[in-house]
Scaffold this motif. Structure first.
Motif, PDB file in Angstrom:
ATOM      1  N   ILE A 169       0.835  -1.207   0.000  1.00 56.37           N
ATOM      2  CA  ILE A 169       0.000   0.000   0.000  1.00 56.37           C
ATOM      3  C   ILE A 169       0.869   1.255   0.000  1.00 56.37           C
ATOM      4  O   ILE A 169       0.582   2.234  -0.702  1.00 56.37           O
ATOM      5  CB  ILE A 169      -0.943  -0.009   1.217  1.00 56.37           C
ATOM      6  CG1 ILE A 169      -1.930  -1.183   1.109  1.00 56.37           C
ATOM      7  CG2 ILE A 169      -1.697   1.306   1.330  1.00 56.37           C
ATOM      8  CD1 ILE A 169      -2.783  -1.375   2.339  1.00 56.37           C
ATOM      9  N   ALA A 170       1.971   1.238   0.778  1.00 54.32           N
ATOM     10  CA  ALA A 170       2.839   2.409   0.871  1.00 54.32           C
ATOM     11  C   ALA A 170       3.522   2.700  -0.460  1.00 54.32           C
ATOM     12  O   ALA A 170       3.734   3.865  -0.815  1.00 54.32           O
ATOM     13  CB  ALA A 170       3.882   2.203   1.967  1.00 54.32           C
ATOM     14  N   ASP A 171       3.898   1.675  -1.189  1.00 50.64           N
ATOM     15  CA  ASP A 171       4.522   1.887  -2.493  1.00 50.64           C
ATOM     16  C   ASP A 171       3.487   2.242  -3.560  1.00 50.64           C
ATOM     17  O   ASP A 171       3.826   2.878  -4.559  1.00 50.64           O
ATOM     18  CB  ASP A 171       5.294   0.629  -2.920  1.00 50.64           C
ATOM     19  CG  ASP A 171       6.691   0.573  -2.313  1.00 50.64           C
ATOM     20  OD1 ASP A 171       7.245   1.649  -2.007  1.00 50.64           O
ATOM     21  OD2 ASP A 171       7.219  -0.533  -2.128  1.00 50.64           O
ATOM     22  N   ARG A 172       2.257   1.872  -3.343  1.00 48.43           N
ATOM     23  CA  ARG A 172       1.205   2.138  -4.343  1.00 48.43           C
ATOM     24  C   ARG A 172       0.548   3.499  -4.125  1.00 48.43           C
ATOM     25  O   ARG A 172       0.291   4.241  -5.082  1.00 48.43           O
ATOM     26  CB  ARG A 172       0.148   1.034  -4.269  1.00 48.43           C
ATOM     27  CG  ARG A 172      -0.943   1.140  -5.313  1.00 48.43           C
ATOM     28  CD  ARG A 172      -0.425   0.791  -6.692  1.00 48.43           C
ATOM     29  NE  ARG A 172      -1.450   0.960  -7.717  1.00 48.43           N
ATOM     30  CZ  ARG A 172      -2.296  -0.005  -8.085  1.00 48.43           C
ATOM     31  NH1 ARG A 172      -2.216  -1.205  -7.520  1.00 48.43           N
ATOM     32  NH2 ARG A 172      -3.181   0.215  -9.023  1.00 48.43           N
ATOM     33  N   THR A 459      13.399   2.894  -6.090  1.00 51.97           N
ATOM     34  CA  THR A 459      12.369   3.667  -5.387  1.00 51.97           C
ATOM     35  C   THR A 459      10.982   3.057  -5.526  1.00 51.97           C
ATOM     36  O   THR A 459      10.215   3.010  -4.565  1.00 51.97           O
ATOM     37  CB  THR A 459      12.361   5.114  -5.920  1.00 51.97           C
ATOM     38  OG1 THR A 459      13.659   5.692  -5.723  1.00 51.97           O
ATOM     39  CG2 THR A 459      11.328   5.953  -5.188  1.00 51.97           C
ATOM     40  N   CYS A 460      10.655   2.556  -6.726  1.00 51.09           N
ATOM     41  CA  CYS A 460       9.283   2.097  -6.980  1.00 51.09           C
ATOM     42  C   CYS A 460       8.903   0.872  -6.150  1.00 51.09           C
ATOM     43  O   CYS A 460       7.713   0.612  -5.937  1.00 51.09           O
ATOM     44  CB  CYS A 460       9.093   1.805  -8.456  1.00 51.09           C
ATOM     45  SG  CYS A 460      10.225   0.550  -9.116  1.00 51.09           S
ATOM     46  N   ILE A 461       9.891   0.099  -5.676  1.00 50.53           N
ATOM     47  CA  ILE A 461       9.576  -1.078  -4.854  1.00 50.53           C
ATOM     48  C   ILE A 461      10.378  -1.093  -3.562  1.00 50.53           C
ATOM     49  O   ILE A 461      10.479  -2.117  -2.891  1.00 50.53           O
ATOM     50  CB  ILE A 461       9.841  -2.391  -5.628  1.00 50.53           C
ATOM     51  CG1 ILE A 461      11.300  -2.469  -6.095  1.00 50.53           C
ATOM     52  CG2 ILE A 461       8.885  -2.544  -6.786  1.00 50.53           C
ATOM     53  CD1 ILE A 461      11.679  -3.829  -6.671  1.00 50.53           C
ATOM     54  N   ARG A 462      10.945   0.057  -3.184  1.00 45.74           N
ATOM     55  CA  ARG A 462      11.814   0.082  -2.004  1.00 45.74           C
ATOM     56  C   ARG A 462      11.047  -0.256  -0.731  1.00 45.74           C
ATOM     57  O   ARG A 462      11.469  -1.087   0.076  1.00 45.74           O
ATOM     58  CB  ARG A 462      12.491   1.447  -1.870  1.00 45.74           C
ATOM     59  CG  ARG A 462      13.475   1.523  -0.686  1.00 45.74           C
ATOM     60  CD  ARG A 462      14.278   2.813  -0.714  1.00 45.74           C
ATOM     61  NE  ARG A 462      15.078   2.868  -1.918  1.00 45.74           N
ATOM     62  CZ  ARG A 462      15.011   3.866  -2.812  1.00 45.74           C
ATOM     63  NH1 ARG A 462      14.167   4.868  -2.608  1.00 45.74           N
ATOM     64  NH2 ARG A 462      15.758   3.857  -3.886  1.00 45.74           N
ATOM     65  N   ASN A 463       9.931   0.399  -0.526  1.00 49.78           N
ATOM     66  CA  ASN A 463       9.160   0.151   0.688  1.00 49.78           C
ATOM     67  C   ASN A 463       8.654  -1.291   0.715  1.00 49.78           C
ATOM     68  O   ASN A 463       8.709  -1.965   1.742  1.00 49.78           O
ATOM     69  CB  ASN A 463       7.978   1.126   0.765  1.00 49.78           C
ATOM     70  CG  ASN A 463       7.568   1.409   2.195  1.00 49.78           C
ATOM     71  OD1 ASN A 463       8.258   2.100   2.917  1.00 49.78           O
ATOM     72  ND2 ASN A 463       6.455   0.845   2.608  1.00 49.78           N
ATOM     73  N   LEU A 464       8.178  -1.766  -0.415  1.00 49.11           N
ATOM     74  CA  LEU A 464       7.699  -3.141  -0.497  1.00 49.11           C
ATOM     75  C   LEU A 464       8.841  -4.121  -0.221  1.00 49.11           C
ATOM     76  O   LEU A 464       8.669  -5.100   0.510  1.00 49.11           O
ATOM     77  CB  LEU A 464       7.104  -3.400  -1.881  1.00 49.11           C
ATOM     78  CG  LEU A 464       6.578  -4.808  -2.146  1.00 49.11           C
ATOM     79  CD1 LEU A 464       5.399  -5.124  -1.232  1.00 49.11           C
ATOM     80  CD2 LEU A 464       6.176  -4.965  -3.609  1.00 49.11           C
ATOM     81  N   GLY A 465      10.005  -3.866  -0.796  1.00 52.78           N
ATOM     82  CA  GLY A 465      11.147  -4.757  -0.605  1.00 52.78           C
ATOM     83  C   GLY A 465      11.590  -4.838   0.841  1.00 52.78           C
ATOM     84  O   GLY A 465      11.862  -5.925   1.365  1.00 52.78           O
ATOM     85  N   VAL A 466      11.658  -3.682   1.518  1.00 53.34           N
ATOM     86  CA  VAL A 466      12.068  -3.671   2.922  1.00 53.34           C
ATOM     87  C   VAL A 466      11.062  -4.414   3.785  1.00 53.34           C
ATOM     88  O   VAL A 466      11.419  -5.235   4.637  1.00 53.34           O
ATOM     89  CB  VAL A 466      12.256  -2.226   3.421  1.00 53.34           C
ATOM     90  CG1 VAL A 466      12.465  -2.208   4.928  1.00 53.34           C
ATOM     91  CG2 VAL A 466      13.437  -1.569   2.723  1.00 53.34           C
TER      92      VAL A 466
END
Length: 554
Positions: A169-172, A459-466
């Motif tokens: 959700i945060a990355d979207r 950046t586009c998947i950084r939050n999701l990856g972490v």
């Protein structure tokens, strides 16, 4: 096109705006500590015994001391020192009968008190504590002890589910919106947990806290990482985790002053409502806005940062668009974490290292038996160990890099666990010292994995990856008690052997990751894939182009 790091070099990498934002988010980090480890105080299990009607009256009539009352009316320890009978069984005796004397009252009922029948604690328990905890209020002992295990597991299950779902959700939809939602839900569920009328509702609200609290903490980490410049990124990453350690120290002091769990829960939860003011204090990440092609909004925030820092933004840096990025996929997907070979390798290694850090960090605490004496001092000492670990990272990470200190810390933790297996029991001081060395090593590894995880994803998947990778530490938190307590019953040193193997393997895998020292955060998946390749050709091309333009015409 200029990158966000290029822009920050002109408007300030860590000036007034970044320092103010870091202070706000550091408070959020400190407030996460009571949720992550508050179970130590909220569900403290004191010494206890069965409640037997008539015993208090008999004790007052005979003028017994507490020691005499326990000696006459409570069963002794079970076989091989087990405390089960003392805590979970009672003599099937009517203590209200007047025939009982004050000197060895059970002598007239049986030649040996061990021959008297024992029964369950049908009248509840008496707890030897001046305060209260979840355990004492809901009687989570003896046959109900599994309910305490469930209470501890619920928050970790919430961490796991929330990290994956809220990360997407945060990355979207953006960091700021997601952060504010998690803060509101976390604060509300924390208060509701403090006023829960029964165990079931308390468990539900504890699960909800787990769903949002860790995700909120990691979103704060992502935000501050994306706001600061390249040269300050590692420092704020470590200090953000140091703020969590400060929260541990504050928690120990507050728990000592407030030994009643409901008041403690209220006190550590209410400050979270203040974080809703961040709606006006913390802007959206301009890196995320750029990745979503929202250049106008990103430029507005960049100009706000420049104004706060007392800087001016050059006209040449006010264009964020790029033709080559038009049509690029902007919506994050879980498949992006494993679709390309390098990011797939990063994801698997990071997941294993998050798991390792959790197992060794929590496992060593359990193995050392810190709750064996003064719970407040033991907790305080264990928190203080984290400060020198953070200091060592700050001193070495810019000089040596990320990868080698991270690998070394894992290997030191594993080697310390292995070495302690061969230290004799009579050299307890040496054994404790070596285990503490392992604890410091795994603390460093824990902080390093959080820092490097954010640096390896675009950046586009950084939050999701972490959040997806860090969810493995929640799996580790769920199974660690099994590793410690079950394996110890087979061989006392077996958990240390497992910790050693897991830690040494983690250290070796870290060496397969690229070094991120001195590198800008990758903006696209292509940049993340090429992190191990030098960018000298691109830099030389730009340089030659500038030289050519500067040449005066003939």
């Amino acid at each position: 096109m200029p990158t966000m790091d290029d822009i920050l070099e002109h408007i300030g990498e860590f000036n007034f705006f970044q320092k103010q934002t870091f202070l706000f988010l550091a408070l959020l980090s400190a407030a996460f500590a009571p949720i992550y480890v508050g179970i130590v105080f909220l569900a403290f299990t004191p010494d206890h015994r069965c409640r037997s009607p008539g015993v208090p009256e008999l004790s007052r009539r005979c003028g017994w001391s507490l020691a005499e009352e326990l000696n006459y009316t409570v069963p002794g320890p079970g076989p091989e020192g087990q405390a089960f009978p003392r805590q979970c069984r009672r003599y099937e005796v009517d203590w209200n009968q007047s025939a009982l004397g004050c000197v060895d009252p059970l002598a007239g009922l049986a030649a040996n008190s061990s021959l008297l029948p024992l029964g369950p604690c049908r009248y509840g328990w008496v707890y030897d504590t001046p305060g209260s905890s979840v355990v004492t209020e809901f009687n989570l002992v003896c046959t109900n002890s599994w309910m305490l295990d469930l209470f501890q597991s619920a928050v970790n299950v919430g961490f796991f589910i929330g990290s994956v779902g809220i990360g997407y959700i945060a990355d979207r939809f953006g960091r700021k919106l997601c952060l504010l939602i998690t803060i509101l839900i976390n604060a509300s569920s924390g208060v509701l947990m403090a006023i829960s009328p029964n165990y079931t509702w308390m468990l539900i609200f504890r699960l909800i806290q787990g769903l949002v609290s860790k995700a909120g903490w990691l979103i704060g980490y992502i935000l501050i990482t994306e706001f600061v410049g390249l040269s300050y990124r590692r420092t704020v990453g470590i200090l953000y985790q140091v703020a969590f350690t400060v929260g541990l120290l504050v928690l120990a002091g507050v728990a000592y002053v407030l030994p009643h769990w409901r008041w403690l829960q209220f006190t550590v939860t209410l400050p979270n409502f203040c974080f809703l003011l961040y709606y006006w204090c913390v802007p959206e990440s301009p890196r995320w806005l750029i990745s979503q092609n929202k250049d106008a909004k990103a430029m507005k925030i960049i100009k706000h940062i420049a104004k706060k820092n007392g800087k001016s933004l050059p006209t040449s840096l006010q264009s964020l668009g790029s033709d080559e990025e038009v049509g690029e996929k902007l919506n994050p997907s879980f498949l992006d974490l494993v679709r390309t070979p390098q990011i797939r390798k990063h994801t698997l290694i990071l997941m294993y290292n998050w798991f390792t850090s959790s197992v060794l960090y929590q496992g060593l605490i359990m193995y050392m038996g810190l709750a064996g004496s003064n719970i407040y001092l033991d907790f305080l000492y264990s928190a203080l160990v984290e400060f020198p670990a953070a200091f060592i990272i700050l001193v070495t990470i810019d000089r040596v890099g990320r990868r080698h200190p991270w690998a070394a810390s894992n290997m030191v933790a594993g080697a310390a666990c292995l070495a302690s297996v061969f230290i004799p029991e009579d050299l307890r001081w040496l054994r404790v010292t070596v285990v503490c060395l392992g604890r410091m090593g795994i603390t460093m590894a824990y902080e390093m994995v959080c820092l490097v995880n954010a640096e390896l994803y675009p950046t586009c998947i950084r939050n999701l990856g972490v959040l997806v990778c860090s969810s493995m530490c929640d799996i580790g938190g769920i199974i660690t008690p099994f590793l410690v307590y079950r394996l110890t019953s087979i061989w006392h040193e077996l958990p240390l052997v497992v910790f050693a193997v897991v830690g040494l393997v983690a250290g070796g895998l870290v060496l397969l990751l690229p070094e991120t020292k001195g590198k800008t955060l990758p903006e696209t998946i292509e940049e993340a894939e090429n992190m191990q390749r030098p960018r000298k050709n691109k830099e030389k091309m730009i340089y030659l182009q500038v030289k050519k333009l500067d040449t005066p015409p003939n």
